[in-house]
Design an enzyme around this catalytic site. Structure first.
Site, PDB file in Angstrom:
ATOM      1  N   TYR A  54       0.825  -1.206   0.000  1.00 41.47           N
ATOM      2  CA  TYR A  54       0.000   0.000   0.000  1.00 41.47           C
ATOM      3  C   TYR A  54       0.866   1.267   0.000  1.00 41.47           C
ATOM      4  O   TYR A  54       0.377   2.340  -0.367  1.00 41.47           O
ATOM      5  CB  TYR A  54      -0.926   0.051   1.225  1.00 41.47           C
ATOM      6  CG  TYR A  54      -1.997  -1.004   1.284  1.00 41.47           C
ATOM      7  CD1 TYR A  54      -2.198  -1.915   0.245  1.00 41.47           C
ATOM      8  CD2 TYR A  54      -2.823  -1.108   2.408  1.00 41.47           C
ATOM      9  CE1 TYR A  54      -3.184  -2.893   0.334  1.00 41.47           C
ATOM     10  CE2 TYR A  54      -3.808  -2.071   2.494  1.00 41.47           C
ATOM     11  CZ  TYR A  54      -3.986  -2.968   1.460  1.00 41.47           C
ATOM     12  OH  TYR A  54      -4.961  -3.933   1.560  1.00 41.47           O
ATOM     13  N   HIS A 112       0.094 -11.545   1.802  1.00 38.75           N
ATOM     14  CA  HIS A 112      -0.879 -10.742   1.048  1.00 38.75           C
ATOM     15  C   HIS A 112      -1.482 -11.514  -0.129  1.00 38.75           C
ATOM     16  O   HIS A 112      -2.699 -11.510  -0.333  1.00 38.75           O
ATOM     17  CB  HIS A 112      -0.203  -9.467   0.552  1.00 38.75           C
ATOM     18  CG  HIS A 112      -1.166  -8.368   0.243  1.00 38.75           C
ATOM     19  ND1 HIS A 112      -0.813  -7.045   0.262  1.00 38.75           N
ATOM     20  CD2 HIS A 112      -2.481  -8.383  -0.095  1.00 38.75           C
ATOM     21  CE1 HIS A 112      -1.867  -6.299  -0.032  1.00 38.75           C
ATOM     22  NE2 HIS A 112      -2.890  -7.083  -0.262  1.00 38.75           N
TER      23      HIS A 112
END
Length: 267
Positions: free
Chosen positions: A39, A97
């Protein structure tokens, strides 16, 4: 460790925007924050936490290991870098992830490294994200189901992932729903609008309440104070059996996140 049922997501939020969102969320009472290495906002999340005045021990902080850092020799060093950005000695939950594309890094390798990170006190719990049933089975074989706190997956009224949900339930692994509002599509859904009117709620609150009543954790994000506050009210909304039946009928297998070369073969 139980994953909090309600948290604040930070996907796609950058710079001062994420600082403001997290700071406002903490002011309103959010006590779980979700971020990720990819992110690019861990430092801003860390800044917001440090400036908030809320004790670190009162916040459940989640980050996620990116695919470049899945090899055994990279995983723990990358997590240490994340901790430095987050200004914390530990995170409460660390997730893989995405699974390694084409199994370039074996599941047992990165899960063993993740478990080692837990043993070293860098993270209090571990889990996975975007894993299908077969990958969950391999993760369980590597570290045991008791070590896997959650599988964070796309899950909303249009993609209810029932097969995966049943497997996770039987394995004793929780699911965390991301994109619970389906990129805002649910806000104009006639069924959810009707249910919202019945409860004097919003369609967003209905979708979030549905997910939590289904047993899933949720991590909605917003940059607007009124939406952050409104989403929190979903925690006190109780849908009845008829509401749940109507929402169940909305499932159409509509997947919104399916990146080529990264996503596994979904169930």
């Amino acid at each position: 460790m139980n994953v909090p049922a309600f948290g604040l997501g930070t996907f796609r939020l950058q710079g001062q925007t994420v600082v403001d969102s997290v700071r406002t969320g903490l002011e309103l009472g959010y006590r779980a924050i979700d971020t990720a290495q990819i992110y690019g906002n861990e430092a801003q999340v860390g800044q917001a936490l440090a400036d908030s005045g809320v004790a670190r021990s009162d916040v459940f902080l989640t980050t996620k290991i990116w695919i470049d850092n899945l090899p055994r020799e990279r995983l723990i060093p990358s997590l240490r870098e994340s901790l430095a950005k987050l200004r914390s000695d530990y995170v409460d939950l660390t997730l893989i992830h995405w699974p390694s594309p084409n199994d370039a890094v074996a599941v047992d390798e990165f899960m063993a490294a993740l478990l080692q990170a837990k043993r070293e006190g860098l993270t209090r719990a571990i889990g996975v994200s975007n894993f299908n049933i077969e990958l969950m089975q391999r993760a369980i074989a590597a570290v045991g189901s008791d070590e896997i706190a959650t599988n964070q997956v796309e899950l909303h009224p249009y993609l209810q992932n029932r097969k995966l949900a049943q497997f996770a339930r039987e394995a004793g692994i929780g699911l965390t729903s991301y994109m619970t509002l389906a990129y805002g599509k649910v806000l104009n859904d006639s069924v959810l609008v009707d249910i919202a009117g019945k409860h004097r709620a919003t369609p967003a609150q209905v979708a979030l309440a549905w997910a939590m009543q289904s047993g899933y954790a949720v991590i909605p994000s917003s940059t607007k104070r009124e939406n952050l506050a409104g989403n929190l009210l979903a925690m006190s909304l109780r849908l009845d059996d008829e509401d749940l039946r109507r929402i169940a009928a909305l499932d159409r297998g509509e997947r919104l996140t399916d990146p080529a070369g990264l996503a596994p073969a979904w169930d």
